[in-house]
Design an enzyme around this catalytic site. Structure first.
Site, PDB file in Angstrom:
ATOM      1  N   ASN A  99       1.310  -3.992  -7.186  1.00 35.13           N
ATOM      2  CA  ASN A  99      -0.159  -3.993  -7.144  1.00 35.13           C
ATOM      3  C   ASN A  99      -0.681  -3.953  -8.579  1.00 35.13           C
ATOM      4  OD1 ASN A  99      -2.868  -3.442  -6.882  1.00 35.13           O
ATOM      5  ND2 ASN A  99      -2.611  -1.886  -5.295  1.00 35.13           N
ATOM      6  N   HIS A 156      -5.701  -9.901  -2.409  1.00 35.57           N
ATOM      7  CA  HIS A 156      -5.248  -8.847  -3.303  1.00 35.57           C
ATOM      8  C   HIS A 156      -3.839  -8.457  -2.868  1.00 35.57           C
ATOM      9  CE1 HIS A 156      -4.841  -5.295  -5.581  1.00 35.57           C
ATOM     10  NE2 HIS A 156      -5.070  -4.456  -4.598  1.00 35.57           N
ATOM     11  N   CYS A 161      -9.487  -2.398  -7.584  1.00 36.95           N
ATOM     12  CA  CYS A 161      -8.678  -3.533  -7.101  1.00 36.95           C
ATOM     13  C   CYS A 161      -9.535  -4.698  -6.630  1.00 36.95           C
ATOM     14  CB  CYS A 161      -7.737  -3.083  -5.993  1.00 36.95           C
ATOM     15  SG  CYS A 161      -6.539  -1.867  -6.555  1.00 36.95           S
TER      16      CYS A 161
HETATM   17  O1  UT7 Z   1      -4.986  -1.687  -4.162  1.00 33.05           O
HETATM   18  C1  UT7 Z   1      -5.749  -0.615  -3.718  1.00 33.05           C
HETATM   19  C2  UT7 Z   1      -5.491  -0.374  -2.334  1.00 33.05           C
HETATM   20  N1  UT7 Z   1      -4.231   0.314  -2.128  1.00 33.05           N
HETATM   21  C3  UT7 Z   1      -3.567  -0.016  -1.076  1.00 33.05           C
HETATM   22  O2  UT7 Z   1      -3.921  -0.931  -0.383  1.00 33.05           O
HETATM   23  C4  UT7 Z   1      -2.395   0.841  -0.666  1.00 33.05           C
HETATM   24  C5  UT7 Z   1      -2.552   1.193   0.784  1.00 33.05           C
HETATM   25  N2  UT7 Z   1      -1.499   1.990   1.321  1.00 33.05           N
HETATM   26  C6  UT7 Z   1      -0.220   1.555   1.464  1.00 33.05           C
HETATM   27  O3  UT7 Z   1       0.118   0.469   1.022  1.00 33.05           O
HETATM   28  C7  UT7 Z   1       0.752   2.402   2.238  1.00 33.05           C
HETATM   29  O4  UT7 Z   1       0.034   3.417   2.896  1.00 33.05           O
HETATM   30  C8  UT7 Z   1       1.847   3.020   1.348  1.00 33.05           C
HETATM   31  C9  UT7 Z   1       2.839   1.960   0.898  1.00 33.05           C
HETATM   32  C10 UT7 Z   1       1.231   3.727   0.171  1.00 33.05           C
HETATM   33  C11 UT7 Z   1       2.645   4.058   2.169  1.00 33.05           C
HETATM   34  O5  UT7 Z   1       3.153   3.475   3.355  1.00 33.05           O
HETATM   35  P1  UT7 Z   1       2.995   4.250   4.746  1.00 33.05           P
HETATM   36  O6  UT7 Z   1       3.714   3.462   5.759  1.00 33.05           O
HETATM   37  O7  UT7 Z   1       1.518   4.475   4.968  1.00 33.05           O
HETATM   38  O8  UT7 Z   1       3.776   5.569   4.493  1.00 33.05           O
HETATM   39  P2  UT7 Z   1       3.227   7.065   4.520  1.00 33.05           P
HETATM   40  O9  UT7 Z   1       2.298   7.307   3.396  1.00 33.05           O
HETATM   41  O10 UT7 Z   1       2.767   7.374   5.911  1.00 33.05           O
HETATM   42  O11 UT7 Z   1       4.564   7.841   4.271  1.00 33.05           O
HETATM   43  C12 UT7 Z   1       5.628   7.812   5.226  1.00 33.05           C
HETATM   44  C13 UT7 Z   1       6.724   8.695   4.710  1.00 33.05           C
HETATM   45  C14 UT7 Z   1       6.234  10.079   4.294  1.00 33.05           C
HETATM   46  O12 UT7 Z   1       7.233  11.012   4.635  1.00 33.05           O
HETATM   47  P3  UT7 Z   1       7.053  11.941   5.937  1.00 33.05           P
HETATM   48  O13 UT7 Z   1       5.782  12.692   5.694  1.00 33.05           O
HETATM   49  O14 UT7 Z   1       6.960  10.997   7.085  1.00 33.05           O
HETATM   50  O15 UT7 Z   1       8.283  12.767   5.912  1.00 33.05           O
HETATM   51  C15 UT7 Z   1       6.145   9.976   2.789  1.00 33.05           C
HETATM   52  O16 UT7 Z   1       6.312  11.217   2.152  1.00 33.05           O
HETATM   53  O17 UT7 Z   1       7.304   8.118   3.531  1.00 33.05           O
HETATM   54  C16 UT7 Z   1       7.302   9.079   2.476  1.00 33.05           C
HETATM   55  N3  UT7 Z   1       7.171   8.372   1.214  1.00 33.05           N
HETATM   56  C17 UT7 Z   1       8.229   7.864   0.563  1.00 33.05           C
HETATM   57  N4  UT7 Z   1       9.535   7.871   0.854  1.00 33.05           N
HETATM   58  C18 UT7 Z   1      10.362   7.254  -0.016  1.00 33.05           C
HETATM   59  C19 UT7 Z   1       6.038   8.100   0.511  1.00 33.05           C
HETATM   60  N5  UT7 Z   1       6.351   7.420  -0.604  1.00 33.05           N
HETATM   61  C20 UT7 Z   1       7.695   7.258  -0.597  1.00 33.05           C
HETATM   62  C21 UT7 Z   1       8.610   6.653  -1.456  1.00 33.05           C
HETATM   63  N6  UT7 Z   1       9.912   6.659  -1.139  1.00 33.05           N
HETATM   64  N7  UT7 Z   1       8.209   6.022  -2.597  1.00 33.05           N
END
Ligand code: UT7
Length: 323
Positions: free
Chosen positions: A280, A250, A114
């Site tokens: 992204n 980005h 990225c």
């Molecule tokens: O370009 C390269 C760099 N990449 C990035 O910059 C991405 C960086 N990361 C992020 O943007 C965020 O961490 C995400 C968007 C990927 C995730 O957001 P988050 O607020 O960190 O959520 P999380 O991973 O802590 O997940 C929270 C909850 C989890 O459920 P539990 O464990 O709390 O029950 C996940 O399983 O959301 C759940 N979850 C979803 N729920 C519905 C994860 N993906 C999804 C989904 N739909 N698509």
């Protein structure tokens, strides 16, 4: 007299197929509301079957050449930032070169995921300052839809396909921060974090593989490292965030974009945001945002722009330039 590498043209290409968040509700346990609120993404473009990264890159390159008002024959180097090449080799850049009908100059790919466009722009700047080239096409092009694990809701909803390109030309400057062109760059990598964002394929498996990400960990590093690299690049140029007209970040997550702007104390009305429409697009995201930002009338000649990006590696960096 100082030589600067200035952006003299910009363009982009997005595949026709637009995929709204609602389409994912049928394939994984997710919702439009979750995707919007956690990432800011509303839709993304996916390449058609048979439409490859080099096709997207070539279209973006052609648009940038038209914007610069130059003929492809004036280009003496092509650098493509991509992690989704059509083939393991040759480079996408040589495919673009062939598609543009060029037989002179040189072409190669840069792979910093990225952060790829920031690395490619820095490389192109160094080549121009070293007198190795005068006119370089710098392209970010990706088809990340081909790396998705469609069973992983934590990643498959986040990425999109697209390409953006700039024409970078040697221009004369005064050696001051009023000069048009790239004023400073800052690149970083830390291989200790190679396991938090990677694709589980390659020569080790004989398959292309799928993207694997510890989203929360990447998020934490992004918030910490992006403002830091932007500050370093501004420091190197002798500038401060107050001098910045536009952050062109980005586009991975609106919460990262907002968090970085806040740390830099730059208000969001000075940030170009396209993540809602593109998702992204990895190395394509910054040149896409530059092109869209110009088309929207946000970015104007003379504006001071800071780009910043982070991706797998980890690799991250920033470029400060005057448009
Ligand atoms: O370009 C390269 C760099 N990449 C990035 O910059 C991405 C960086 N990361 C992020 O943007 C965020 O961490 C995400 C968007 C990927 C995730 O957001 P988050 O607020 O960190 O959520 P999380 O991973 O802590 O997940 C929270 C909850 C989890 O459920 P539990 O464990 O709390 O029950 C996940 O399983 O959301 C759940 N979850 C979803 N729920 C519905 C994860 N993906 C999804 C989904 N739909 N698509």
């Amino acid at each position: 007299m100082t030589i600067r590498a200035a952006v003299t043209g910009v363009g982009h290409y997005l595949p026709d197929r637009i995929v709204p968040n609602s389409e994912f509700e049928a394939i994984v346990d997710t919702s439009d509301e979750w995707i919007r609120s956690r990432s800011g993404i509303e839709r993304r473009h996916f390449a058609a079957e048979g439409q490859l990264t080099s096709d997207l890159a070539t279209r973006a390159a052609r648009a940038a050449l038209v914007d610069a008002g130059i003929d492809a024959a004036q280009v003496d180097a092509i650098i493509v930032a991509t992690s989704t090449p059509d083939l393991t080799f040759p480079s996408v850049a040589t495919m673009v070169q062939g598609a543009l009908g060029l037989t002179k100059g040189f072409a190669f790919d840069v792979q910093a995921v990225c952060a790829g466009f920031v690395f490619a722009l820095t490389t192109a700047n160094a080549l121009i300052l070293a007198g190795q080239a005068r006119t370089i096409l710098v392209i970010g092009a990706e088809t990340f839809s081909r790396l998705m694990n469609w069973k992983d809701r934590g990643t498959c909803v986040l990425f999109g396909d697209g390409a953006g390109a700039v024409v970078l030309e040697a221009v004369e400057g005064e050696g001051t921060t009023s000069d048009r062109g790239i004023l400073s760059t800052d690149l970083n990598s830390d291989g200790r974090y190679k396991d938090i964002l990677y694709v589980d394929g390659g020569t080790s498996t004989g398959t292309t593989g799928h993207l694997v990400m510890e989203g929360k960990e990447v998020f934490r590093h992004a918030i910490e490292k992006l403002a830091e690299t932007a500050h370093h690049a501004l420091d190197k140029a002798g500038l401060t965030p107050d001098d910045v007209d536009w952050i062109v970040p980005h586009q991975a997550n609106i919460r990262i974009i907002e968090g970085t702007a806040k740390r830099m104390q730059v208000p969001m009305d000075r940030v170009v945001v396209t993540v809602q429409d593109h998702g992204n697009t990895s190395a394509a995201s910054i040149p896409l945002a530059l092109s869209v930002g110009k088309a929207r009338g946000q970015i104007k000649p003379g504006d001071l722009i800071v780009t910043e990006a982070i991706g797998g590696g980890l690799a991250w960096g920033s470029v400060v330039l005057r448009w």
